[in-house]
Design an enzyme around this catalytic site. Structure first.
Site, short mmCIF file in Angstrom:
data_model
loop_
_atom_site.label_atom_id
_atom_site.label_comp_id
_atom_site.label_asym_id
_atom_site.label_seq_id
_atom_site.Cartn_x
_atom_site.Cartn_y
_atom_site.Cartn_z
N GLU A 177 0.86 -1.18 0.00
CA GLU A 177 0.00 0.00 0.00
C GLU A 177 0.89 1.22 0.00
OE1 GLU A 177 -2.96 -0.27 -0.63
OE2 GLU A 177 -3.40 -2.35 -0.13
N CYS A 232 -1.54 9.25 2.30
CA CYS A 232 -1.20 8.71 0.99
C CYS A 232 -2.21 9.08 -0.08
CB CYS A 232 -1.05 7.19 1.07
SG CYS A 232 -2.52 6.33 1.67
#
Length: 482
Positions: A223, A257
């Site tokens: 991720e 993110c």
């Protein structure tokens, strides 16, 4: 447990200790067999209780690590979001565990897929949402019936040590354990022969993680991040779009993110964007320097990295617009705060155009044609998310068909991550694999194909030597009928 207000991080876990822990977890997995639904639900209940009971300790620990991090944001994103995820998993887990039955190839046979736990899964989590991104994957790991070892970030040492203590008080270490330490321990951790490894962090570090995992052929879920673009269409509600973009960009001071990393604005609307962004920030944060609602940058190194990106852009000709509603002096401050900053007139050689910002700076790019926007997005690495603001259905479809990203949110930023039924993950440089909801259950399960042959023997002669006329006729009939 010691008081988090005065707690200091403990000693880091040794490499031999990690190896021994992994060995014992694997032995326990093999000796105990698959956990049934009741045990899986019990483990999820214990995790939920750990979070709910210690929510204030968690918020305090995160604030200590950041220097300034508002309690409500920590409770919302690092506690409540996880509790909702656990609730969703518990509600659907029994159904997810059911085998999938498929049509048999011929009478008397049977075929199904059983979802088998993979075994022991390693989880490496980052610092920006230190509890959510640690326990988020763990929810899917435990739901799928696995055991886990978690390695949280050394950049949030108070929170990491708190998680270690809380987990040790709620779980046998052969079910779930937390190990702590710096980059050397992290590197050793990723080189262990896990049955699956989850890493959340930057793309550069992920390349090292992938190389380490390759030695053991360990399956990976990565991720990562990348530069998530925002497109404001000429058909968009402009004021609404800018307000939502700035809300997402200032969330955790851009240290997320999924933060919008650069925004495309129709040519001629640049000044309007600056005005609307300034108004949106002033509404959310009338002051910044001592405002507890505005998160500080995690440490001096990252503060210098962000200010360095801005300095580089300015030196190369960019226009820097600092949004500072109360005109505060940030040269002297107790925390590492960076005001929301717009960067106009950027060029390709500026670092801010190519490096992930992970902070409250936002390049604003002008465009004339949507196809030019698509070309610029496709010329870069595939992002974790893409955000489109507009009411033009044909244009929207064109953008979605012509670009590739981990996910898309339309007329907002980031909010897709709150839908547990949607997969969370990237593609290419922004990651591989997914979790959240059923997608996590599937990622951390092995879909074992199981076929049962019929006891009838009529078909055996067709597939075994000697091949005679019946076989030739069968082949000719099948091929000619294709």
């Amino acid at each position: 447990m010691s008081n988090p207000e005065t707690h200091s991080p403990g000693m880091e876990t040794g490499e031999d200790e990690m190896k021994n822990l992994l060995r014992r977890q694997k032995q326990a997995y093999l000796s105990d067999g698959y956990p049934d639904l009741a045990l899986r639900l019990d483990r999820l209940d214990r995790l939920a209780s750990l979070l709910a009971t210690n929510s204030e300790h968690i918020a305090n620990a995160i604030s200590q690590d950041f220097g300034s991090h508002i309690r409500e944001a920590s409770l919302f994103y690092d506690v409540v979001a996880l509790l909702e995820s656990i609730k969703h998993t518990k509600a659907h887990l029994a159904h997810w565990m059911d085998p999938e039955v498929y049509s048999p190839p011929y009478p008397g046979t049977a075929a199904h897929v059983a979802f088998q736990p993979k075994g022991v899964i390693g989880v490496v989590s980052p610092w920006n949402f230190p509890v959510q991104l640690a326990f988020g994957p763990v929810i899917g790991v435990l739901g799928a019936g696995n055991r886990a070892i978690l390695k949280p970030s050394e950049l949030t040492p108070v929170t990491s040590e708190l998680m270690r203590q809380l987990v040790a008080g709620s779980f046998d270490e052969l079910e779930l354990a937390v190990v702590t330490g710096g980059p050397d321990i992290g590197a050793a951790f990723t080189a262990l022969p896990f049955d699956h490894l989850v890493f959340t962090g930057g793309t550069a570090v992920a390349r090292h993680v992938a190389r380490a995992a390759a030695d053991n052929l360990t399956p990976l879920t990565l991720e990562l991040g990348g530069k998530s673009p925002v497109i404001i269409s000429g058909s968009a509600d402009f004021e609404l779009a800018v307000g939502r973009i700035m809300a997402a960009k200032t969330l955790n001071a851009g240290q997320i993110c999924l933060a919008p990393d650069y925004v495309f604005v129709p040519r001629g609307r640049e000044e309007s964007f600056v005005e609307a962004a300034s108004a949106a920030v002033a509404t959310m944060f009338p002051t910044l320097k001592q405002n507890p609602d505005y998160t500080s940058i995690i440490n001096e190194r990252h503060y210098n990295r962000i200010t360095g990106l801005l300095s580089d852009a300015k030196e190369k000709g960019a226009t820097i617009i600092e949004i500072n509603p109360s005109d505060e002096d940030f040269s002297q401050q107790s925390a590492h705060r960076v005001p929301p900053t717009l960067v106009l007139n950027t060029t390709a050689e500026m670092r801010i155009r190519h490096e992930e910002i992970f902070g409250p700076a936002l390049p604003v790019l002008s465009y004339d044609r949507i196809d030019d926007v698509i070309d610029l997005i496709n010329a870069d690495a595939r992002p974790l998310a893409l955000y489109y603001f507009g009411q033009d259905a044909e244009e929207e479809k064109h953008i979605l068909d012509a670009t590739t990203s981990g996910a898309v949110t339309i007329n907002d930023c980031v909010s897709h991550v709150a839908v547990e039924d949607l997969p969370f993950g990237g593609i290419g440089d922004s990651g591989m694999g997914n979790y959240h909801g059923k997608w996590g259950f599937l990622s951390f399960s092995h879909p074992k194909a199981i076929f049962r042959q019929t006891d009838r023997q009529e078909g055996d002669a067709l597939v075994r030597p000697p091949y005679g006329e019946p076989v030739r006729q069968f082949l000719e009939t099948t091929i000619s009928g294709t």
